[in-house]
Scaffold this motif. Structure first.
Motif, mmCIF file in Angstrom:
data_model
loop_
_atom_site.group_PDB
_atom_site.id
_atom_site.type_symbol
_atom_site.label_atom_id
_atom_site.label_comp_id
_atom_site.label_asym_id
_atom_site.label_seq_id
_atom_site.Cartn_x
_atom_site.Cartn_y
_atom_site.Cartn_z
ATOM 1 N N ASP C 8 -32.218 -33.338 -66.932
ATOM 2 C CA ASP C 8 -31.315 -32.315 -66.400
ATOM 3 C C ASP C 8 -30.077 -32.896 -65.714
ATOM 4 O O ASP C 8 -29.007 -32.334 -65.803
ATOM 5 N N GLY C 9 -30.251 -33.997 -65.049
ATOM 6 C CA GLY C 9 -29.136 -34.565 -64.294
ATOM 7 C C GLY C 9 -27.882 -34.719 -65.132
ATOM 8 O O GLY C 9 -26.796 -34.356 -64.700
ATOM 9 N N ALA C 10 -28.064 -35.227 -66.334
ATOM 10 C CA ALA C 10 -26.886 -35.570 -67.132
ATOM 11 C C ALA C 10 -26.125 -34.361 -67.633
ATOM 12 O O ALA C 10 -24.899 -34.325 -67.572
ATOM 13 N N THR C 11 -26.830 -33.385 -68.141
ATOM 14 C CA THR C 11 -26.127 -32.258 -68.741
ATOM 15 C C THR C 11 -25.703 -31.209 -67.724
ATOM 16 O O THR C 11 -24.622 -30.654 -67.815
ATOM 17 N N GLY C 22 -29.893 -24.500 -67.228
ATOM 18 C CA GLY C 22 -30.628 -25.743 -67.382
ATOM 19 C C GLY C 22 -30.424 -26.415 -68.710
ATOM 20 O O GLY C 22 -29.314 -26.769 -69.074
ATOM 21 N N ASP C 23 -31.488 -26.550 -69.481
ATOM 22 C CA ASP C 23 -31.447 -27.435 -70.638
ATOM 23 C C ASP C 23 -31.078 -26.749 -71.948
ATOM 24 O O ASP C 23 -31.364 -27.261 -73.018
ATOM 25 N N ASP C 296 -25.203 -32.200 -79.283
ATOM 26 C CA ASP C 296 -26.505 -31.687 -79.679
ATOM 27 C C ASP C 296 -27.559 -31.841 -78.576
ATOM 28 O O ASP C 296 -28.751 -31.662 -78.825
ATOM 29 N N GLY C 297 -27.117 -32.214 -77.399
ATOM 30 C CA GLY C 297 -28.059 -32.304 -76.300
ATOM 31 C C GLY C 297 -28.969 -33.517 -76.362
ATOM 32 O O GLY C 297 -30.056 -33.532 -75.794
ATOM 33 N N GLN C 298 -28.540 -34.541 -77.098
ATOM 34 C CA GLN C 298 -29.409 -35.716 -77.215
ATOM 35 C C GLN C 298 -28.875 -36.923 -76.453
ATOM 36 O O GLN C 298 -29.171 -38.067 -76.776
ATOM 37 N N TYR C 302 -29.416 -41.938 -75.315
ATOM 38 C CA TYR C 302 -28.481 -43.055 -75.204
ATOM 39 C C TYR C 302 -28.207 -43.433 -73.746
ATOM 40 O O TYR C 302 -27.862 -44.565 -73.452
ATOM 41 N N ALA C 303 -28.315 -42.442 -72.873
ATOM 42 C CA ALA C 303 -27.917 -42.657 -71.485
ATOM 43 C C ALA C 303 -28.597 -43.879 -70.899
ATOM 44 O O ALA C 303 -29.792 -44.103 -71.111
ATOM 45 N N GLY C 304 -27.839 -44.678 -70.176
ATOM 46 C CA GLY C 304 -28.389 -45.831 -69.485
ATOM 47 C C GLY C 304 -28.640 -47.024 -70.364
ATOM 48 O O GLY C 304 -29.184 -48.021 -69.921
ATOM 49 N N LYS C 305 -28.240 -46.933 -71.628
ATOM 50 C CA LYS C 305 -28.557 -48.034 -72.542
ATOM 51 C C LYS C 305 -27.314 -48.848 -72.907
ATOM 52 O O LYS C 305 -26.199 -48.354 -72.920
ATOM 53 N N ILE C 306 -27.598 -50.086 -73.212
ATOM 54 C CA ILE C 306 -26.549 -50.908 -73.806
ATOM 55 C C ILE C 306 -27.054 -51.330 -75.167
ATOM 56 O O ILE C 306 -28.113 -51.939 -75.290
#
Ligand SMILES: Nc1ncnc2c1ncn2[C@@H]1O[C@H](COP(=O)(O)OP(=O)(O)OP(=O)(O)O)[C@@H](O)[C@H]1O
Ligand SMILES: Nc1ncnc2c1ncn2[C@@H]1O[C@H](COP(=O)(O)OP(=O)(O)OP(=O)(O)O)[C@@H](O)[C@H]1O
Ligand SMILES: [Mg+2]
Ligand SMILES: [Mg+2]
Lengths: 313, 519, 377, 378
Positions: C8-11, C22-23, C296-298, C302-306
């Motif tokens: 939830d934080g990100a969107t 919400g989501d 697309d809400g995905q 990816y978030a937080g990744k390198i």
């Protein structure tokens, strides 16, 4: 070897044209520090011509068209200098500097605006002229002859004749040396200075298009002309404000500039393993040293930089 | 056709009637009328700033008058620029020569009226005409010499040739003699007479009454922009002219008491000074002394090394060999500043170039030699502006320096005479042991000259040494105690003004005679 | 790097209205706005700024999403941060940043704006975390960064060139920035490997133009190379190919393109067949993937990744982020398309290893004689 | 009553006649006209957003909605205005001595090189780095001065040559302290925190903008110092005399060669310190691959003239130029090229050329009025 010659001549052509421009302006009494800016505007005009002209036209026609447009652009832009410095007695170094800054910004804005108008997605300041540019050069064996080399040579000869053999030249130089004297014999100093500045605009404008077509077939106007206008000023001073000397000085500068790019083609130079930066500094260091040894007797036109005021004595 | 008829009817070549010309804040010419007869030499006389140059500039088209008319041969004409003047046959030799230094004599002469063929200059045609003219009028010049290489006299001849080359009939000479040597002046007078004889009409401006007396037919006088009157030279004398010009009586010849010189102040031994312009020595192995209570004068024709001699003494130029002592102290290698603080003052030849920082205020210029002294600057290096102002006001009062805004006046805007007064005030108030004055009265009117001569004599009378360099024999004869003649960089004779004559000096100055001179 | 936060934080943070729902992914779609901040160059650098810009713009046009770009006043972190602040202040909640130079700017802003999604390209974990990096491929929870293994397409290009029969090569880098260095180092390794295989004696001129555009000086240097026998030059950096192509066209030389398939661009202007191949990396694909994911809400995937983007599949080259163009590369008998596919497979399987030392500004090799010339300008 | 009117009129005129007031009016006029021309250019490019765009440029950091952000970016503008001011002072100081120091750009580069090298390689504290920048910039100035004084080399030309030589030299030197994987020098803060200029709490005033340091007040203080030196000291007296009348200066015993060299040393030092004022805040890292001389030195020319060739005026002019330059980066780039703010500042600088004429015009009008008034009284 051929390459060294070719690029020496090419760089020298740019320097000759622009330095002669400076020479005419200063002989009339106006310091033209805005050569760099005028070059940019001339280059813009020429580049746009190359871009839009039908590249299947005879090359002579293309060369002429480019020449004419660059000249017009350079001349029109140099009017800003003439107007401020001659009619309104503005500080010449200041206005010259302003013109350099202005040209860089204006050329970019114009090129971008044109590009966007053509294609909203193209916000670049690049002007491409691959096809038409081919008209500017002729391959003679390995040597790639550029018509502008001839133009520069003609300009050099003309400059010599005009300055030393014609009425116009005599009067022009009088205005740069002693405008009050010129005025007292009925010469219109303002007119002559305008002429000097406009000629400098014409030559620097051509110099601009030569510079940007010297090596590539597109130009990004954000990059300006990378200090070549200032280098030309150095050539002019080094050449003692005399066309022939300017020609020789330009060859010297052009030679070192070319050498810094093609030295890797000479085995003995490549073997020396001198860092590239040193070669890059070379033209500047050499000219500084040469100036140090030759400047003692250098004589700029006496009245250059001083606005002419009819009333003052 | 008709024009020539009208012309024949008029007695006057040029008439300037009721001319008024204003500059911001000043009326330079106030309803001035002068009439120039055909074939006459007409002198124009007036103090510095009286409006002579302005009037001539109006005639020559450099300025336009607000009121008044100009008539040529009795017919009203409009002169809007030098071209119009030239078309009417009016030519002018300007007070400050209008020659392009790096051009040849020929280029300068043809400038503005060049002959061209197919766009190219035809210099040979011009050369021929110039040679003819110079032979006809005795104006010797080398057409291919550069102006910067030739003497002032030659430059003046070039200016005159410029007028003749243009076939001018009316010739204006604005203070032509101020920069000439006595011999050159004589030569010029002769040339002017020749020209008048040829039928040319000449307007001649000079501050030197003797010259006017010797060459002019009539003289018009201006004072503060106003026309005072015109007199026939044959019916007047110098006293009357100077009275007309200044409005009071002037003492034309300086008087001074006899005085025996004291100790040696300046001792020069075998001094040699190189020349900036040419690759030789301008001053060769010169030795002399100047003592307390005497005015020693270096006489000579311009260009014989006087300038370099003074440069060498003042430190503006390094000397190649020799020795200089000031009040017994060796200053051969001292800096300019050291010489100045050791008691040497220098009234320079070129007051605009050396004498003043023209864009500084009068106050700042009056401390130019002393600003660093504790009186005018603090230990921390700050200027004491209050002190400077006070000091300036004192000098302005004491030396009667006139300017529009007092100590705050920008020096550039002051008249030449007052600029010179400021320099003299500054240099004399330093109370120097030795005062070097180089042509201190050049271009000044008689009133100003009288004043300066009095100042120099006062120095001497107070027991200080004065070294005067002058090109004017009259001045040399009237105020010096001892005369040294310089010729080609050497001292060729020493004279007592009481026992010599201008003629004798002239021989030595021209190099015809010489004798040993030494300290 | 730290673990990605809860969904939830990100969107949700993107808009106050969206919070309530919400989501709901479609709801969130309408509420995101994309801003790109350029690196030192402009979006017309014919390099990564331009590719990124074009990818963003295409995507946003198609999806009717607000998009703009910001160009910092100068070349400094402070000025890049200023533009990020401005973008967020202007209501943009997805910020795309091409270039390793953004590392510090991300460090300074990621935690300040937890609700904003940062998509970085070319910013490595080392760039972000420095010496203390744990290299776990994780970073700030609201940041995704893609780092390309440029050494791989560089390797392929070098390998291909030598295999194709060229023995005199050139590498003309733009400025010596990490991506360019990796390309160059890969190129050298590839040529080296091929030279070892074929036994040919290979020479390589190596230089940087010190700018991302061509001009007379660089053309002069390229003329020197080509007329001195160089057959093909890997023009690696923005618009610098103009100088290489200009010189190549005079003597029938060849050019290798970079980043995208440049065959059309270069051949179109300078003559057919000049471009033998291009060393490509999938900038546009990455941008597209990421923005689609956000739409697309995905994003959470990816978030937080390198991501180290390189070869994904040995079989299906279209899945890979790097490679050579299969349609426009000028295959020949000594190097066929099949040879290329085998090379990819070997790289994928690890049979061939390529070093990615981005400090190798001045690379060396055993079987290739490298003539290093430093900066031309 | 009429006397009253006359008096106020006279007062008004005397205010207008003051050179300082005229300079200010003239500079403001340049700015207004410059912005107007910029506005027209915006209109030509895209009429719709032009008004908003010009307002954006003028607003600069005020475009941030929050006060904290606005303060922070006000800080950034000041951080960049400080080195600009120093370069402007460099040019101005030399201009007073009759020297056109176009080499300020190279002296700035030298200062940047020296301060960063000392900070990053030698680990020196900030004050030593500052001194190093001063000396390096000064030496570049001295080179120009020496060539001018003893070998008669035109200072514009030697300055331009030295700009390039400086650039390449500094690039070479700083290569030893660059990040391994980028052309930038390593982070100042992380490498040697002691070399970062102290903030003395100033950053608190600007929402903790860490780049706000004593450089900003120092630059202003230096400007005031320059003003004092030029107008109140013996040295200033000599410098200006040498500038306007070299021969008269020599005649009065001033060492004009020494003064030329000293002037350029100071000019160079000012530009050098200017660079340190930027690079020692950590605001910018030096890129060792840059192939053009940073524009700071050239922009200084603009600030000097817009400031009416007066150190105090230059403080405001430097700030203003930086203000609209920064403002330009907030333009909507999809519609307007960011170069439009360069365009506007260039126009303003161009217009500064007309200031002299403007003052002349104003003065002659005042004089005429006075004359008329006096004439009427008679
Ligand atoms: N261009 C000018 N602008 C303003 N005032 C001027 C100008 N030229 C001359 N004047 C003023 O006009 C007056 C007359 O000057 P002019 O030069 O005619 O004097 P002059 O008689 O030739 O003096 P001198 O003997 O010194 O040559 C002077 O008081 C001067 O202040
Ligand atoms: N531009 C000017 N503005 C105002 N006054 C001027 C200007 N130029 C000259 N003058 C004035 O004109 C007068 C004569 O000037 P000129 O140039 O003839 O001086 P000069 O030759 O040095 O003086 P002198 O004839 O006394 O030697 C002076 O009073 C001077 O103040
Ligand atoms: Mg006069
Ligand atoms: Mg006079």
């Amino acid at each position: 070897m051929v390459l060294l010659l070719q690029y020496t001549l090419l760089f020298a052509s740019v320097l000759i044209l622009v330095a002669l421009g400076g020479c005419f302006s200063e002989h009339s009494g106006v310091i033209n520090l805005g050569l760099e800016g005028i070059m940019v505007m001339g280059a813009l005009g020429g580049a746009l011509t190359l871009k839009y002209i039908n590249s299947s036209l005879p090359s002579l026609l293309i060369v002429l068209a480019v020449l004419v447009v660059s000249i017009v652009c350079g001349v029109v832009y140099s009017m800003l200098l003439a107007f401020a410095c001659i009619n309104f007695k503005a500080d010449q170094t200041l206005v010259g500097t302003a013109l350099n800054l202005l040209a860089a910004a204006a050329a970019t804005v114009i090129a971008k605006t044109i590009n966007i108008a053509e294609d909203p997605n193209n916000v670049s300041s690049t002007v491409q002229y691959v096809a038409a540019k081919k008209a500017l050069v002729v391959n003679i064996g390995k040597f790639q002859f550029n018509w502008f080399m001839l133009v520069a040579f003609i300009a050099l000869v003309c400059a010599y004749v005009v300055l030393y053999k014609t009425r116009f030249g005599l009067r022009l130089m009088a205005c740069g040396e002693h405008p009050q004297a010129a005025d007292s014999v009925g010469i219109n100093v303002y007119k002559m200075r305008w002429a000097g500045v406009l000629i400098s605009g014409m030559l620097a404008g051509v110099g601009g298009i030569v510079y940007i077509t010297a090596g590539v077939s597109e130009w990004k106007f954000e990059n300006g002309v990378a200090g070549f206008g200032f280098l030309a000023l150095a050539v002019m001073i080094f050449g003692q404000w005399k066309p022939i000397n300017i020609g020789l000085a330009a060859l010297l500068f052009g030679f070192f500039r070319a050498l810094s790019n093609v030295y890797s083609g000479f085995d003995f130079l490549a073997a020396l393993n001198i860092p590239g930066s040193v070669y890059n500094m070379m033209p500047y260091i050499i000219s500084l040293i040469v100036l140090a040894f030759t400047s003692a007797n250098s004589r700029a036109p006496k009245a250059e930089g001083i606005p002419y005021d009819k009333g003052s004595r | 056709m008709e024009e020539t008829k009208v012309a024949d009817n008029s007695e006057y070549a040029i008439e300037m009637l009721g001319i008024t010309k204003r500059f911001p804040g000043i009326i330079a010419n106030d309803n001035v009328t002068i009439q120039l007869k055909k074939g006459e030499i007409h002198a124009l006389l007036g103090e510095n700033g009286a409006g002579k140059s302005t009037l001539m500039s109006v005639l020559f088209g450099l300025y336009q008058a607000e009121e008044g008319v100009i008539k040529k041969d009795g017919k009203e004409v409009q002169i809007n620029n030098p071209n119009d003047a030239n078309d009417l046959g009016i030519g002018m030799v300007h007070q400050h020569f209008k020659l392009v230094q790096c051009f040849s004599v020929l280029d300068n002469i043809i400038l503005g009226v060049e002959t061209v063929k197919n766009g190219l200059l035809q210099k040979d045609v011009a050369r021929k005409k110039i040679t003819e003219l110079s032979e006809k009028y005795g104006l010797k010049v080398d057409p291919d010499a550069k102006i910067e290489d030739i003497t002032v006299g030659m430059q003046q001849r070039t200016e005159i040739l410029k007028m003749l080359y243009r076939d001018n009939e009316i010739l204006i000479f604005d203070e032509p003699t101020a920069v000439l040597t006595p011999a050159e002046i004589d030569e010029l007078m002769q040339i002017m007479k020749n020209l008048a004889k040829e039928g040319k009409s000449i307007l001649f401006i000079s501050h030197k009454l003797a010259e006017i007396m010797s060459v002019a037919d009539r003289c018009s006088v201006l004072r503060r922009g106003k026309y005072i009157g015109t007199v026939n030279i044959s019916e007047t004398n110098q006293e009357e002219l100077s009275r007309m010009m200044i409005g009071r009586d002037v003492q034309l010849v300086a008087t001074k008491e006899d005085k025996t010189p004291g100790n040696v102040i300046l001792h020069v031994e075998n001094m040699t000074v190189p020349s900036k312009l040419h690759h030789n020595n301008a001053v060769k192995n010169v030795s002399f002394d100047v003592r307390e209570g005497e005015i020693v004068c270096i006489a000579g024709i311009d260009g014989n090394g006087q300038t370099e001699l003074v440069y060498g003494l003042s430190g503006l130029e390094n000397i190649t060999s020799g020795k200089i002592e000031l009040s017994g102290k060796d200053i051969t290698h001292a800096s300019i500043r050291e010489r100045s603080t050791s008691g040497m003052s220098h009234i320079p030849e070129d007051r605009h170039k050396h004498g003043l920082v023209l864009d500084y205020s009068l106050a700042y210029n009056l401390v130019l030699q002393r600003y660093f002294e504790p009186e005018f600057s603090s230990k921390a290096g700050f200027l004491k502006k209050g002190e400077i102002k006070k000091y300036a006001d004192k000098l302005i009062e004491q030396y009667d320096i006139r300017s529009s805004q007092g100590a705050d006046t920008i020096s550039r805007s002051m008249s030449g005479g007052n600029q010179q007064k400021a320099i003299i005030a500054r240099e004399i108030d330093k109370d120097p042991n030795l005062l070097i004055a180089v042509q201190p009265t050049r271009g000044l009117d008689v009133g100003a000259i009288e004043y300066i001569h009095r100042q120099l004599i006062a120095r001497r009378d107070e027991g200080h040494a004065v070294l005067l360099v002058s090109l004017e024999l009259e001045e040399v004869m009237s105020i010096s105690d001892r005369i040294l003649v310089m010729y080609e960089g050497e001292l060729v004779g020493e004279f007592d003004p009481k026992t010599t004559t201008p003629e004798e000096l002239g021989l030595y100055m021209a190099g015809a005679k010489r004798k040993e001179v030494g300290a | 790097g730290s673990k990605a936060p809860a969904n939830d934080g990100a969107t949700a943070g993107a808009s106050s209205e969206a919070k309530a729902d919400g989501d709901d992914a479609t709801e969130a779609t309408a509420d995101f706005k994309v801003a790109m901040v350029t690196d030192y160059g402009d979006i017309t650098d014919q390099s990564f700024n331009q590719s990124t810009y074009e990818a963003c713009q295409t995507f946003c046009n198609e999806n009717k999403i607000d998009f703009t770009y910001y160009k910092p006043e100068g070349d400094s972190t402070a000025e890049r941060v200023a533009m990020i602040d401005k973008a967020v202040a202007d209501g943009y909640n997805v910020v795309v940043m091409p270039g390793y130079a953004f590392a510090e700017a991300i460090t300074e802003t990621a935690e300040t704006y937890p609700e904003v999604k940062f998509v970085a390209l070319d910013v490595s974990e080392f760039d972000l975390e420095g010496e203390t990096s744990d290299f776990n491929n994780e970073t700030y929870p609201n940041v995704f960064s893609a780092v390309y293994q440029e050494e791989l397409p560089g390797y392929m290009a070098g390998y291909a060139a030598v295999k194709m029969g060229f023995t005199k090569l050139g590498f003309l880098g733009g400025m010596a920035v990490p991506a360019v260095i990796r390309y160059g180092y890969g190129f050298v390794q590839g040529a080296d490997a091929a030279a070892k295989e074929t036994g040919a004696s290979v020479e390589l001129n190596y230089a940087y133009g010190n700018q991302f555009y061509g001009d007379a000086d660089i053309t002069a240097a390229m003329d020197t190379w080509y007329q001195g026998g160089t057959e093909v030059v890997f023009a690696c950096g923005g618009g610098i190919f103009t100088s290489a192509a200009e010189a190549a066209a005079k003597v029938d030389g060849k050019v290798i393109g970079v980043d995208v398939d440049q065959a059309a661009t270069i051949d179109g202007q300078y003559g057919k067949g000049i471009t033998v191949t291009s060393a490509m990396k999938g900038l546009k694909a990455t941008v597209n993937t990421l923005l689609s994911a956000i739409r697309d809400g995905q994003w959470d995937d990816y978030a937080g990744k390198i991501s180290n983007l390189g070869i994904v599949s040995g079989e299906d080259t279209s899945l890979n982020y790097v490679g050579l163009p299969e349609d426009t590369t000028v295959w020949n008998d000594t190097f066929t398309k099949d040879d290329y596919l085998k090379l990819v497979a070997d790289l994928a399987s690890g049979a061939i290893k390529v070093s990615n030392d981005s400090e190798a500004e001045k690379p060396s090799a055993d079987n290739v004689k490298i003539n290093f010339q430093g900066n031309i300008k | 009553m009429s006397a009253q009117v006359n008096k106020t009129m006279a007062e008004k005129e005397s205010i207008l006649a003051k050179p300082a007031v005229q300079s200010i009016i003239a500079s403001l006029l340049c700015i207004v006209v410059g912005l107007f021309i910029g506005y027209i250019a915006l209109l030509l490019i895209n009429a719709e957003g032009a008004t908003e765009a010009i307002i954006t440029i003028i607003k600069n950091y005020f475009t941030y909605p929050s006060k904290a952000a606005a303060l922070k970016y006000c800080g950034n503008t000041l951080v960049k205005a400080a080195p600009l001011l120093m370069c402007a002072l460099s040019i101005q100081f030399c201009y007073q001595a009759g020297l056109f120091n176009i080499g300020a750009a190279g002296q700035y580069v030298a200062g940047a090189g020296a301060s960063l090298f000392c900070a990053l390689k030698l680990g020196m504290p900030w004050y030593l780095c500052l001194v190093a920048a001063l000396i390096a910039g000064g030496l570049f100035g001295v080179a120009v001065g020496f060539l001018k004084a003893y070998l008669n080399v035109n200072e514009v030309i030697s300055g331009i040559m030295l700009n390039w030589i400086g650039l390449y030299t500094v690039n070479m030197i700083l290569s030893s302290v660059k990040e391994s994987a980028s052309p930038y020098t390593v982070s100042l803060e992380k490498t040697n925190a002691a070399a970062v200029l102290p903030s003395l709490g100033l950053q608190k005033l600007f929402s903790n903008n860490k780049y706000v340091t004593i450089a900003i007040p120092l630059a202003v203080i230096i400007a005031i110092l320059i003003k004092v030196v030029l107008s109140m000291t013996v040295f200033g007296y000599e410098i200006k005399a040498t500038g306007i009348a070299k021969d008269a200066a020599k005649y009065s015993g001033m060492k004009e060669k020494r003064n030329i060299i000293l002037t350029l040393f100071i000019g160079g030092a000012l530009a050098g310190i200017g660079a340190a004022f930027l690079f020692l805040t950590g605001y910018e890292q030096w890129s060792v691959t840059q192939s053009s001389v940073p524009g700071m030195g050239f922009n200084g020319i603009a600030a000097t003239f817009l400031g009416g060739l007066d150190p105090i005026g230059t403080i405001f002019a430097s700030y203003f130029i930086q203000h609209i330059t920064s403002g330009g980066s907030y333009l909507d780039k999809n519609v307007y090229p960011s170069q439009i703010s360069d365009f506007i500042s260039a126009i303003i600088i161009y217009l500064c050329g007309f200031v002299l004429f403007f003052k002349f015009f104003l003065n002659s009008r005042i004089k005429n009025k006075k004359n008329n008034a006096e004439g009427g009284n008679k």
